[in-house]
Design a protein around this motif. Sequence first.
Motif, PDB file in Angstrom:
ATOM      1  N   TYR A 109       0.809  -1.211   0.000  1.00 59.47           N
ATOM      2  CA  TYR A 109       0.000   0.000   0.000  1.00 59.47           C
ATOM      3  C   TYR A 109       0.847   1.269   0.000  1.00 59.47           C
ATOM      4  CZ  TYR A 109       0.901   0.142   5.049  1.00 59.47           C
ATOM      5  OH  TYR A 109       1.504   0.196   6.289  1.00 59.47           O
ATOM      6  N   ASN A 110       2.104   1.175   0.401  1.00 55.93           N
ATOM      7  CA  ASN A 110       2.949   2.365   0.456  1.00 55.93           C
ATOM      8  C   ASN A 110       3.800   2.541  -0.806  1.00 55.93           C
ATOM      9  OD1 ASN A 110       4.437   0.095   1.100  1.00 55.93           O
ATOM     10  ND2 ASN A 110       5.670   1.097   2.657  1.00 55.93           N
ATOM     11  N   LEU A 111       3.575   1.723  -1.821  1.00 61.13           N
ATOM     12  CA  LEU A 111       4.249   1.884  -3.108  1.00 61.13           C
ATOM     13  C   LEU A 111       3.219   2.202  -4.179  1.00 61.13           C
ATOM     14  CD1 LEU A 111       6.919  -0.980  -3.331  1.00 61.13           C
ATOM     15  CD2 LEU A 111       7.285   1.441  -2.858  1.00 61.13           C
ATOM     16  N   ASP A 112       3.634   2.944  -5.171  1.00 61.30           N
ATOM     17  CA  ASP A 112       2.730   3.364  -6.243  1.00 61.30           C
ATOM     18  C   ASP A 112       2.678   2.381  -7.409  1.00 61.30           C
ATOM     19  OD1 ASP A 112       5.253   3.749  -7.285  1.00 61.30           O
ATOM     20  OD2 ASP A 112       4.924   5.818  -7.912  1.00 61.30           O
ATOM     21  N   ARG A 113       3.313   1.221  -7.246  1.00 62.54           N
ATOM     22  CA  ARG A 113       3.354   0.248  -8.328  1.00 62.54           C
ATOM     23  C   ARG A 113       3.441  -1.159  -7.739  1.00 62.54           C
ATOM     24  NH1 ARG A 113       8.006   1.845  -6.802  1.00 62.54           N
ATOM     25  NH2 ARG A 113       9.920   0.663  -6.973  1.00 62.54           N
ATOM     26  N   THR A 114       3.109  -2.130  -8.557  1.00 61.86           N
ATOM     27  CA  THR A 114       3.277  -3.534  -8.201  1.00 61.86           C
ATOM     28  C   THR A 114       4.711  -3.938  -8.510  1.00 61.86           C
ATOM     29  OG1 THR A 114       0.962  -4.013  -8.683  1.00 61.86           O
ATOM     30  CG2 THR A 114       2.481  -5.885  -8.717  1.00 61.86           C
ATOM     31  N   LEU A 115       5.334  -4.649  -7.591  1.00 61.00           N
ATOM     32  CA  LEU A 115       6.655  -5.209  -7.853  1.00 61.00           C
ATOM     33  C   LEU A 115       6.412  -6.553  -8.541  1.00 61.00           C
ATOM     34  CD1 LEU A 115       8.307  -4.289  -4.444  1.00 61.00           C
ATOM     35  CD2 LEU A 115       8.434  -3.045  -6.609  1.00 61.00           C
ATOM     36  N   GLN A 116       6.919  -6.686  -9.752  1.00 59.13           N
ATOM     37  CA  GLN A 116       6.560  -7.808 -10.621  1.00 59.13           C
ATOM     38  C   GLN A 116       7.320  -9.101 -10.346  1.00 59.13           C
ATOM     39  OE1 GLN A 116       4.002  -7.773 -12.632  1.00 59.13           O
ATOM     40  NE2 GLN A 116       3.544  -5.623 -12.264  1.00 59.13           N
ATOM     41  N   GLU A 152      12.799  -7.285  -8.165  1.00 55.66           N
ATOM     42  CA  GLU A 152      12.339  -5.904  -7.987  1.00 55.66           C
ATOM     43  C   GLU A 152      12.150  -5.577  -6.509  1.00 55.66           C
ATOM     44  OE1 GLU A 152       8.984  -4.608 -10.311  1.00 55.66           O
ATOM     45  OE2 GLU A 152       9.837  -5.420 -12.153  1.00 55.66           O
ATOM     46  N   TYR A 153      11.605  -6.519  -5.747  1.00 49.97           N
ATOM     47  CA  TYR A 153      11.411  -6.307  -4.315  1.00 49.97           C
ATOM     48  C   TYR A 153      12.766  -6.214  -3.609  1.00 49.97           C
ATOM     49  CZ  TYR A 153       9.560  -7.114   0.449  1.00 49.97           C
ATOM     50  OH  TYR A 153       9.242  -7.031   1.782  1.00 49.97           O
ATOM     51  N   TRP A 189      15.428   0.978   0.460  1.00 46.22           N
ATOM     52  CA  TRP A 189      14.926   1.375   1.777  1.00 46.22           C
ATOM     53  C   TRP A 189      16.049   1.362   2.809  1.00 46.22           C
ATOM     54  CZ3 TRP A 189      10.367  -2.605   1.683  1.00 46.22           C
ATOM     55  CH2 TRP A 189       9.387  -2.172   0.776  1.00 46.22           C
ATOM     56  N   GLU A 190      16.888   0.327   2.749  1.00 47.67           N
ATOM     57  CA  GLU A 190      17.995   0.232   3.710  1.00 47.67           C
ATOM     58  C   GLU A 190      18.970   1.390   3.548  1.00 47.67           C
ATOM     59  OE1 GLU A 190      18.682  -4.481   4.587  1.00 47.67           O
ATOM     60  OE2 GLU A 190      19.371  -3.717   2.651  1.00 47.67           O
ATOM     61  N   THR A 191      19.396   1.680   2.318  1.00 49.19           N
ATOM     62  CA  THR A 191      20.417   2.709   2.095  1.00 49.19           C
ATOM     63  C   THR A 191      19.853   4.120   2.191  1.00 49.19           C
ATOM     64  OG1 THR A 191      20.141   2.527  -0.308  1.00 49.19           O
ATOM     65  CG2 THR A 191      21.887   1.213   0.696  1.00 49.19           C
ATOM     66  N   HIS A 249       2.994 -14.682  -4.132  1.00 47.83           N
ATOM     67  CA  HIS A 249       2.376 -13.355  -4.152  1.00 47.83           C
ATOM     68  C   HIS A 249       2.186 -12.871  -2.715  1.00 47.83           C
ATOM     69  CE1 HIS A 249       0.036  -9.920  -5.449  1.00 47.83           C
ATOM     70  NE2 HIS A 249      -0.858 -10.233  -4.531  1.00 47.83           N
ATOM     71  N   GLU A 250       2.439 -11.596  -2.518  1.00 53.20           N
ATOM     72  CA  GLU A 250       2.204 -10.964  -1.216  1.00 53.20           C
ATOM     73  C   GLU A 250       1.440  -9.669  -1.444  1.00 53.20           C
ATOM     74  OE1 GLU A 250       4.672  -8.833   2.428  1.00 53.20           O
ATOM     75  OE2 GLU A 250       5.757 -10.097   1.016  1.00 53.20           O
ATOM     76  N   HIS A 251       0.421  -9.471  -0.634  1.00 52.52           N
ATOM     77  CA  HIS A 251      -0.377  -8.236  -0.698  1.00 52.52           C
ATOM     78  C   HIS A 251      -0.495  -7.706   0.738  1.00 52.52           C
ATOM     79  CE1 HIS A 251      -3.949  -5.955  -2.599  1.00 52.52           C
ATOM     80  NE2 HIS A 251      -3.481  -5.295  -1.562  1.00 52.52           N
ATOM     81  N   LEU A 252       0.063  -6.526   0.957  1.00 50.65           N
ATOM     82  CA  LEU A 252       0.091  -5.904   2.275  1.00 50.65           C
ATOM     83  C   LEU A 252      -0.826  -4.697   2.274  1.00 50.65           C
ATOM     84  CD1 LEU A 252       1.602  -6.051   5.055  1.00 50.65           C
ATOM     85  CD2 LEU A 252       3.191  -4.368   4.089  1.00 50.65           C
TER      86      LEU A 252
END
Length: 131
Positions: free
Chosen positions: A40-47, A51-52, A59-61, A123-126
């Motif tokens: 929900y906090n990203l504007d796109r699906t990671l395919q 990509e994830y 996010w880490e860096t 698949h993961e959906h948060l």
Amino acid sequence: MTDTRTAVLAAVDALVAAFGRHDTKAYFDAFSPAASFIFYNLDRTLQNRAEYEAEWALWETRDGFEVRGCRSTKRNVQLLGDVAIFTHAVETELSISGQAMTNYERETIVFARQTDGRWLAVHEHLSAMPS
């Protein structure tokens, strides 16, 4: 069916435990390379997993992202042959730029039984927990 449910929950527990200790190798190994991700906090699906992994590294860096703990409750498994749908409420303790925070979310993870018998997440959906 109980053995299948037990195997799926073992895969879930390994994934959640790896996430909760910020063990990126074990965490990402719990996903198929072809897995997709909706956050929900990203504007796109990671395919796919790559990509994830790239997003996580960013996010880490960029943000100093670090998972400090994770708790899974309200767990449910739906078995559909070689596919399992796992839903739960998730409480994540994390640090962003050194600031501790806790996220409360709902999550669906779809698992598929592999030819070697392992269950991998495909698949993961948060979602944010409703207020």
